[in-house]
Design a protein around this motif. Sequence first.
Motif, PDB file in Angstrom:
ATOM      1  N   VAL A   1       0.852  -1.194   0.000  1.00  0.00           N
ATOM      2  CA  VAL A   1       0.000   0.000   0.000  1.00  0.00           C
ATOM      3  C   VAL A   1       0.888   1.244   0.000  1.00  0.00           C
ATOM      4  N   SER A   2       0.484   2.268  -0.755  1.00  0.00           N
ATOM      5  CA  SER A   2       1.278   3.504  -0.814  1.00  0.00           C
ATOM      6  C   SER A   2       1.363   4.163   0.549  1.00  0.00           C
ATOM      7  N   GLY A   3       2.573   4.436   0.954  1.00  0.00           N
ATOM      8  CA  GLY A   3       2.799   5.075   2.255  1.00  0.00           C
ATOM      9  C   GLY A   3       4.177   4.666   2.746  1.00  0.00           C
ATOM     10  N   SER A   4       4.613   5.211   3.843  1.00  0.00           N
ATOM     11  CA  SER A   4       5.935   4.851   4.352  1.00  0.00           C
ATOM     12  C   SER A   4       5.811   3.683   5.325  1.00  0.00           C
ATOM     13  N   GLY A   5       6.936   3.298   5.927  1.00  0.00           N
ATOM     14  CA  GLY A   5       6.948   2.174   6.856  1.00  0.00           C
ATOM     15  C   GLY A   5       5.968   2.337   8.007  1.00  0.00           C
ATOM     16  N   THR A   6       5.765   3.566   8.423  1.00  0.00           N
ATOM     17  CA  THR A   6       4.855   3.806   9.540  1.00  0.00           C
ATOM     18  C   THR A   6       3.434   3.355   9.204  1.00  0.00           C
ATOM     19  N   LEU A   7       3.061   3.494   7.942  1.00  0.00           N
ATOM     20  CA  LEU A   7       1.731   3.023   7.539  1.00  0.00           C
ATOM     21  C   LEU A   7       1.621   1.504   7.709  1.00  0.00           C
ATOM     22  N   SER A   8       2.749   0.804   7.580  1.00  0.00           N
ATOM     23  CA  SER A   8       2.685  -0.663   7.755  1.00  0.00           C
ATOM     24  C   SER A   8       2.230  -0.991   9.181  1.00  0.00           C
ATOM     25  N   TRP A   9       2.544  -0.129  10.138  1.00  0.00           N
ATOM     26  CA  TRP A   9       2.071  -0.343  11.516  1.00  0.00           C
ATOM     27  C   TRP A   9       0.562  -0.163  11.582  1.00  0.00           C
ATOM     28  N   ASP A  10       0.087   0.967  11.047  1.00  0.00           N
ATOM     29  CA  ASP A  10      -1.364   1.210  11.062  1.00  0.00           C
ATOM     30  C   ASP A  10      -2.102   0.075  10.344  1.00  0.00           C
ATOM     31  N   LEU A  11      -1.540  -0.349   9.228  1.00  0.00           N
ATOM     32  CA  LEU A  11      -2.178  -1.421   8.447  1.00  0.00           C
ATOM     33  C   LEU A  11      -2.337  -2.685   9.280  1.00  0.00           C
ATOM     34  N   ALA A  12      -1.362  -2.949  10.156  1.00  0.00           N
ATOM     35  CA  ALA A  12      -1.454  -4.143  10.993  1.00  0.00           C
ATOM     36  C   ALA A  12      -2.332  -3.864  12.214  1.00  0.00           C
TER      37      ALA A  12
ATOM     38  N   PRO B   1      17.967 -12.857   8.660  1.00  0.00           N
ATOM     39  CA  PRO B   1      17.125 -14.024   8.416  1.00  0.00           C
ATOM     40  C   PRO B   1      15.764 -13.866   9.102  1.00  0.00           C
ATOM     41  N   LEU B   2      14.718 -14.196   8.362  1.00  0.00           N
ATOM     42  CA  LEU B   2      13.344 -14.104   8.896  1.00  0.00           C
ATOM     43  C   LEU B   2      12.518 -15.137   8.143  1.00  0.00           C
ATOM     44  N   TYR B   3      11.939 -16.073   8.885  1.00  0.00           N
ATOM     45  CA  TYR B   3      11.169 -17.152   8.262  1.00  0.00           C
ATOM     46  C   TYR B   3       9.786 -17.145   8.902  1.00  0.00           C
ATOM     47  N   MET B   4       8.911 -16.420   8.278  1.00  0.00           N
ATOM     48  CA  MET B   4       7.597 -16.152   8.868  1.00  0.00           C
ATOM     49  C   MET B   4       6.856 -17.435   9.264  1.00  0.00           C
ATOM     50  N   ASP B   5       6.762 -18.399   8.381  1.00  0.00           N
ATOM     51  CA  ASP B   5       6.001 -19.624   8.687  1.00  0.00           C
ATOM     52  C   ASP B   5       6.697 -20.441   9.772  1.00  0.00           C
ATOM     53  N   ASP B   6       7.993 -20.702   9.578  1.00  0.00           N
ATOM     54  CA  ASP B   6       8.721 -21.551  10.531  1.00  0.00           C
ATOM     55  C   ASP B   6       8.740 -20.940  11.927  1.00  0.00           C
ATOM     56  N   TRP B   7       8.829 -19.640  11.998  1.00  0.00           N
ATOM     57  CA  TRP B   7       8.922 -18.970  13.300  1.00  0.00           C
ATOM     58  C   TRP B   7       7.546 -18.584  13.850  1.00  0.00           C
ATOM     59  N   LYS B   8       6.490 -18.931  13.125  1.00  0.00           N
ATOM     60  CA  LYS B   8       5.109 -18.665  13.560  1.00  0.00           C
ATOM     61  C   LYS B   8       4.855 -17.172  13.843  1.00  0.00           C
ATOM     62  N   ILE B   9       5.287 -16.365  12.900  1.00  0.00           N
ATOM     63  CA  ILE B   9       5.047 -14.918  13.025  1.00  0.00           C
ATOM     64  C   ILE B   9       3.710 -14.599  12.366  1.00  0.00           C
ATOM     65  N   ASP B  10       2.938 -13.728  12.999  1.00  0.00           N
ATOM     66  CA  ASP B  10       1.601 -13.442  12.473  1.00  0.00           C
ATOM     67  C   ASP B  10       1.562 -12.250  11.543  1.00  0.00           C
ATOM     68  N   VAL B  11       2.369 -11.239  11.814  1.00  0.00           N
ATOM     69  CA  VAL B  11       2.431 -10.120  10.872  1.00  0.00           C
ATOM     70  C   VAL B  11       3.872  -9.637  10.765  1.00  0.00           C
ATOM     71  N   VAL B  12       4.332  -9.511   9.523  1.00  0.00           N
ATOM     72  CA  VAL B  12       5.613  -8.856   9.260  1.00  0.00           C
ATOM     73  C   VAL B  12       5.278  -7.499   8.651  1.00  0.00           C
ATOM     74  N   MET B  13       5.867  -6.445   9.237  1.00  0.00           N
ATOM     75  CA  MET B  13       5.628  -5.091   8.730  1.00  0.00           C
ATOM     76  C   MET B  13       6.939  -4.549   8.182  1.00  0.00           C
ATOM     77  N   THR B  14       6.893  -3.989   6.971  1.00  0.00           N
ATOM     78  CA  THR B  14       8.131  -3.437   6.433  1.00  0.00           C
ATOM     79  C   THR B  14       7.838  -2.329   5.417  1.00  0.00           C
ATOM     80  N   ALA B  15       8.869  -1.909   4.713  1.00  0.00           N
ATOM     81  CA  ALA B  15       8.740  -0.794   3.772  1.00  0.00           C
ATOM     82  C   ALA B  15       9.741  -0.989   2.638  1.00  0.00           C
ATOM     83  N   SER B  16       9.557  -0.194   1.579  1.00  0.00           N
ATOM     84  CA  SER B  16      10.342  -0.428   0.354  1.00  0.00           C
ATOM     85  C   SER B  16      11.776   0.072   0.407  1.00  0.00           C
TER      86      SER B  16
END
Length: 385
Positions: A58-69, A180-195
């Motif tokens: 979604v258009s926006g900066s990394g901070t929007l990834s927080w709101d999105l979650a 290293p980040l393995y969302m499924d293996d580590w059972k993470i529910d939301v990864v938030m990031t930016a471009s």
Amino acid sequence: QHKLCMIPGPIECHEDVLTAMATPATSHIDPSFIQVFSETLKGLRQVVGTTSGQPFVVSGSGTLSWDLAVCNLVETGNRALVLSTGLFGDRMVDCLETYGAQVDVLRPADLGGVPDQAQVRAMLEKAGQSGTPYKLVTITHVDTSTGVLVDVQAVSKLVKEVSPTTLVLVDGVCSVAAEPLYMDDWKIDVVMTASQKALGCPPGLAIIVVSPTALNVWKTRKTKVASYYASWAKWFPVMQAYEACKPLYFATPAVQLVMALRVGVQQLLAKGMEHVYETHRTASDEFKKMLHDWGLRTLPTSSEVAAHSMTAVYYPPNVKATNLLSSLSHHGVLVAGGVHPSLAGSYFRVGHMGLSVLEPERGYLRKTETALQRALTESGYNTSA
Ligand code: PMP
């Protein structure tokens, strides 16, 4: 003249990423663009190590990834635990409270460290015993204000063991595609990031990847989401449509940025994520060793908790911040000042993500090292002492 951008994001972009943006006006529902969006979403899944997670771009900066979650998962009165290792963890508290969460914060004993696992366990247990377990725990994978790395795998394992219904949200703005980040293996529910960091693109895109568990929590919420633009009800169908190569409109995507992100993601996948992680680790270790050999001190309290995407370094005694940063800039390299309020004037930060480490033949990191040594010498500090 362009100065080498060695701050912890935005980072230098590959020519092919920049060229992808120099595209004439393209409709956001043009089949060629829909195809690009589809490939980008599929690629992002691979970058964060998930097969079932749902990416949103979604258009926006990394901070929007927080709101999105956060706005989609939190209902007023829900409890949240923030593991804060710096400014971004502290700001996450504010974000959660904005949507009505009751927040507890756990910080390390000393800035530069990580919260104690036993304490995390105790807080999870206490919340569970009280009958209102935490709805979610947030972790800043790399806090860009301190350069501290948290062992996300260990924390997530602990959370799922002690409090299985608690969601694990990871701020990966300064870590995705570097640590290293393995969302499924580590059972993470939301990864938030930016471009604009290790994904190697210009700023402007907020990215999240959501587990099926978190999507379910959202689907079964009782109250209305308190955001219009960041609501999954709006974006979820759009992301699903784009991935299936069908047009669907909610709000105009940043067409050219998505084109750039596709290139950035494909370049990473072509190199292989394991190679990408290993390269960041080696380059970071060498860079930090050089700084320590020069007698400089880094902010994280030990090498185990030091990020590999960036380095936070204390100014040596008697070296003035403004002198060093402007001297570096004079030598063609930009680094960033410190931003943690309690240490602001006493350290600086160097980013080493993406091209600077993945394509060492460009000499970005070498140029930074040479410029830093010169700037230190000019500021009166002897690196060979
Ligand atoms: N989280 C972390 C760890 C960050 O480093 C940053 C940006 N430096 C953000 C969140 C916020 O991202 P943005 O500045 O793109 O809004």
